[in-house]
Write a protein that holds these residues in place. Structure first.
Motif, PDB file in Angstrom:
ATOM      1  N   ALA A  41      11.149   1.458  -5.209  1.00  0.00           N
ATOM      2  CA  ALA A  41      11.824   0.460  -5.991  1.00  0.00           C
ATOM      3  C   ALA A  41      12.382  -0.479  -4.928  1.00  0.00           C
ATOM      4  N   HIS A  42      13.078   0.184  -3.962  1.00  0.00           N
ATOM      5  CA  HIS A  42      13.573  -0.715  -2.861  1.00  0.00           C
ATOM      6  C   HIS A  42      12.538  -1.478  -2.004  1.00  0.00           C
ATOM      7  N   MET A  43      11.350  -0.553  -1.725  1.00  0.00           N
ATOM      8  CA  MET A  43       9.860  -1.208  -1.024  1.00  0.00           C
ATOM      9  C   MET A  43       9.605  -2.496  -2.158  1.00  0.00           C
ATOM     10  N   LEU A  44       9.789  -2.494  -3.318  1.00  0.00           N
ATOM     11  CA  LEU A  44       9.114  -3.385  -4.259  1.00  0.00           C
ATOM     12  C   LEU A  44       9.983  -4.512  -3.798  1.00  0.00           C
ATOM     13  N   THR A  45      11.516  -4.536  -3.989  1.00  0.00           N
ATOM     14  CA  THR A  45      12.199  -5.610  -3.334  1.00  0.00           C
ATOM     15  C   THR A  45      11.771  -6.174  -2.083  1.00  0.00           C
ATOM     16  N   ALA A  75       8.780  -6.095  -0.891  1.00  0.00           N
ATOM     17  CA  ALA A  75       7.463  -7.008  -1.163  1.00  0.00           C
ATOM     18  C   ALA A  75       7.733  -8.332  -1.929  1.00  0.00           C
ATOM     19  N   VAL A  76       8.555  -8.293  -2.695  1.00  0.00           N
ATOM     20  CA  VAL A  76       9.283  -9.549  -3.435  1.00  0.00           C
ATOM     21  C   VAL A  76       9.588 -10.503  -2.415  1.00  0.00           C
ATOM     22  N   SER A  77      10.527  -9.938  -1.502  1.00  0.00           N
ATOM     23  CA  SER A  77      11.344 -11.112  -0.542  1.00  0.00           C
ATOM     24  C   SER A  77      10.043 -11.620   0.229  1.00  0.00           C
ATOM     25  N   ILE A  78       8.974 -10.869   0.585  1.00  0.00           N
ATOM     26  CA  ILE A  78       7.953 -11.415   1.485  1.00  0.00           C
ATOM     27  C   ILE A  78       7.149 -12.555   0.463  1.00  0.00           C
ATOM     28  N   VAL A  79       7.006 -12.267  -0.667  1.00  0.00           N
ATOM     29  CA  VAL A  79       6.133 -13.070  -1.438  1.00  0.00           C
ATOM     30  C   VAL A  79       7.174 -14.493  -1.658  1.00  0.00           C
ATOM     31  N   LEU A  80       8.359 -14.222  -1.828  1.00  0.00           N
ATOM     32  CA  LEU A  80       9.113 -15.442  -2.143  1.00  0.00           C
ATOM     33  C   LEU A  80       9.070 -16.407  -0.662  1.00  0.00           C
ATOM     34  N   ALA A  81       9.020 -15.440   0.599  1.00  0.00           N
ATOM     35  CA  ALA A  81       9.200 -16.279   1.725  1.00  0.00           C
ATOM     36  C   ALA A  81       7.719 -17.017   2.076  1.00  0.00           C
ATOM     37  N   LEU A  82       6.667 -16.407   1.557  1.00  0.00           N
ATOM     38  CA  LEU A  82       5.310 -17.135   1.524  1.00  0.00           C
ATOM     39  C   LEU A  82       5.293 -18.333   0.514  1.00  0.00           C
ATOM     40  N   ILE A  83       5.841 -18.266  -0.532  1.00  0.00           N
ATOM     41  CA  ILE A  83       5.849 -19.129  -1.572  1.00  0.00           C
ATOM     42  C   ILE A  83       6.565 -20.249  -0.928  1.00  0.00           C
ATOM     43  N   ALA A  84       7.602 -20.162  -0.362  1.00  0.00           N
ATOM     44  CA  ALA A  84       8.832 -21.203   0.198  1.00  0.00           C
ATOM     45  C   ALA A  84       8.022 -22.023   1.350  1.00  0.00           C
ATOM     46  N   MET A  85       7.388 -21.111   2.087  1.00  0.00           N
ATOM     47  CA  MET A  85       6.822 -21.864   3.291  1.00  0.00           C
ATOM     48  C   MET A  85       5.781 -22.572   2.849  1.00  0.00           C
ATOM     49  N   ARG A  86       4.819 -22.323   1.828  1.00  0.00           N
ATOM     50  CA  ARG A  86       4.068 -23.278   1.368  1.00  0.00           C
ATOM     51  C   ARG A  86       4.604 -24.486   0.495  1.00  0.00           C
ATOM     52  N   LEU A  87       5.592 -24.264  -0.008  1.00  0.00           N
ATOM     53  CA  LEU A  87       6.152 -25.358  -0.827  1.00  0.00           C
ATOM     54  C   LEU A  87       7.086 -26.304   0.457  1.00  0.00           C
ATOM     55  N   ALA A  88       7.572 -25.717   1.431  1.00  0.00           N
ATOM     56  CA  ALA A  88       8.128 -26.615   2.401  1.00  0.00           C
ATOM     57  C   ALA A  88       7.225 -27.435   3.417  1.00  0.00           C
ATOM     58  N   ALA A  89       6.022 -26.784   3.231  1.00  0.00           N
ATOM     59  CA  ALA A  89       5.096 -27.597   4.343  1.00  0.00           C
ATOM     60  C   ALA A  89       4.357 -28.768   3.467  1.00  0.00           C
ATOM     61  N   THR A 102       0.768  -1.125  -0.087  1.00  0.00           N
ATOM     62  CA  THR A 102       0.105   0.029  -0.006  1.00  0.00           C
ATOM     63  C   THR A 102       0.789   1.210   0.144  1.00  0.00           C
ATOM     64  N   PHE A 103       2.022   1.179   0.960  1.00  0.00           N
ATOM     65  CA  PHE A 103       2.796   2.379   0.929  1.00  0.00           C
ATOM     66  C   PHE A 103       3.593   2.601  -0.181  1.00  0.00           C
ATOM     67  N   MET A 104       4.061   1.369  -0.711  1.00  0.00           N
ATOM     68  CA  MET A 104       4.698   1.508  -2.077  1.00  0.00           C
ATOM     69  C   MET A 104       4.126   2.278  -3.189  1.00  0.00           C
ATOM     70  N   ALA A 105       2.719   2.171  -3.554  1.00  0.00           N
ATOM     71  CA  ALA A 105       1.774   2.484  -4.306  1.00  0.00           C
ATOM     72  C   ALA A 105       1.741   3.947  -3.919  1.00  0.00           C
ATOM     73  N   VAL A 106       1.704   4.536  -2.821  1.00  0.00           N
ATOM     74  CA  VAL A 106       1.427   5.917  -2.493  1.00  0.00           C
ATOM     75  C   VAL A 106       2.511   6.567  -2.774  1.00  0.00           C
ATOM     76  N   GLU A 107       3.757   5.924  -2.428  1.00  0.00           N
ATOM     77  CA  GLU A 107       5.071   6.533  -2.591  1.00  0.00           C
ATOM     78  C   GLU A 107       5.356   6.934  -4.025  1.00  0.00           C
ATOM     79  N   VAL A 108       5.047   6.018  -4.893  1.00  0.00           N
ATOM     80  CA  VAL A 108       5.326   6.193  -6.223  1.00  0.00           C
ATOM     81  C   VAL A 108       4.606   7.239  -6.770  1.00  0.00           C
ATOM     82  N   ALA A 109       2.962   7.580  -6.407  1.00  0.00           N
ATOM     83  CA  ALA A 109       2.510   8.613  -6.769  1.00  0.00           C
ATOM     84  C   ALA A 109       3.074   9.898  -6.531  1.00  0.00           C
TER      85      ALA A 109
END
Length: 350
Positions: free
Chosen positions: A79-83, A85-99, A57-64
């Motif tokens: 752009a830093h905040m985009l990374t 967000a990507v790191s959190i998405v990767l962690a969520l995917i990894a946790m799903r796969l590891a389970a 949410t904040f990333m979208a506001v900051e870009v505007a």
């Protein structure tokens, strides 16, 4: 050895292997209940999802705001905040796969997906640090005009968002390298916003526009430190190295110190995934020794002193001929292709 002894040794050879338990008659096997973290994993995913919502949410506001204020600094922060967000998405995917349970060719399941996530996070931190260092040096040489007031206000809001996101992720299990990778991204972004706020204040009060680049270089140092640690720790796991806090030679000497053990070789200690170490070894005991009692003693020792509960110990009686062998190579008469140091009672061969 007799039929009973042969069956007992077969049990010793295969004891305590992870994954599926195959047995005749549907007997219960070891299910390694300690490896099940269903409730904790759900809580971790919930905290990560909250942090992702805040960051996105904040990333979208900051870009505007950055586009409206013609501020490259704010867009770079976004752009830093985009990374992040990507790191959190990767962690969520990894946790799903590891389970997912182990099946087919993946005898450990997909537990190392989180290590892939951690390595990706570490590499992106290092690459982003290189880009920011280049930009900072370029701006020191040719500083652009900076709207200090807009930068300060937006950076203060970014600090608040990153504090909240960092707190959410700190509530998750940070012993997971995937979660730790996401946490380090958020933490470095928090430091970046603090630096941006300070630089914005300096620009407002003194007009010293190079403050923005100097603050960025400080953050770059922190990013390199965090990124290197993640790449190093995940790399050790991929290379099957022993956990950093465990010395395999010391473990081997400790095992052979058991009164009935004459030799330990082919000792391997590795990490399956974060906080889940495994060990395998070939153990020779005195001819009159009880292989099962020795195995149980060694398993208790490994659990109590080293926290290693996932063990596969091949326990055999030492042959009289082998007892007369001096300080020769491991495997004389009992291993086709031995590897690793040999630990024997008395003087040890390393």
């Amino acid at each position: 050895m007799g039929a009973t002894g042969a069956q007992d040794h077969a049990h010793d050879h295969a004891h305590n292997r992870g994954g599926h338990v195959h047995s005749r008659g549907g007997g219960a096997g070891h299910d390694h209940a300690g490896h099940s973290h269903g409730v904790a994993a759900n809580a971790d995913r919930r905290w990560l999802a909250i942090a992702l919502g805040l960051i996105g949410t904040f990333m979208a506001v900051e870009v505007a705001v950055g586009i409206l204020a013609h501020s490259l600094a704010l867009i770079s922060d976004a752009a830093h905040m985009l990374t992040d967000a990507v790191s959190i998405v990767l962690a969520l995917i990894a946790m799903r796969l590891a389970a997912r349970p182990a099946r087919g060719g993946f005898t450990y399941g997909l537990k190392r997906a989180e290590i892939l996530s951690a390595q990706a996070n570490g590499l992106t931190l290092l690459l982003l640090a290189l880009w920011l260092a280049y930009e900072a040096v370029r701006r020191l040489i040719d500083p652009p005009e900076v709207a200090g007031g807009v930068v300060l206000v937006t950076a203060l809001a970014g600090i608040a968002v990153n504090v909240a996101a960092a707190w959410c992720i700190s509530k998750a299990n940070r012993s997971s390298l995937a979660v730790e990778g996401a946490y380090q991204h958020i933490l470095n972004d928090l430091f970046a916003f603090i630096g941006t706020a300070v630089s914005g204040l300096v620009v407002m009060t003194t007009g010293f526009v190079q403050a923005d680049a100097i603050a960025t270089l400080v953050v770059v140092v922190l990013m390199v430190k965090a990124g290197y640690a993640l790449v190093r720790d995940s790399g050790r796991i991929f290379l099957e190295a022993a956990p950093a806090h465990v010395d395999p030679d010391a473990v081997g000497d400790r095992l052979v110190a058991h009164g009935l053990v004459t030799e330990v070789h082919d000792l391997h200690i590795w990490t399956i995934t974060s906080g889940e170490a495994a060990l395998s070894a070939h153990v020779l005991v005195e001819p009159e020794g009880d292989c099962h009692a020795v195995r149980r003693d060694l398993e208790k020792l490994l659990s109590a002193e080293y926290g290693i509960t996932h063990t596969t110990l091949q326990v055999d009686h030492a042959q009289e001929a082998l007892l007369s062998v001096g300080r020769g190579e491991a495997g004389d008469g009992h291993c086709a292709a031995p590897h690793g140091p040999v630990h024997r009672e008395g003087p040890h061969v390393h």
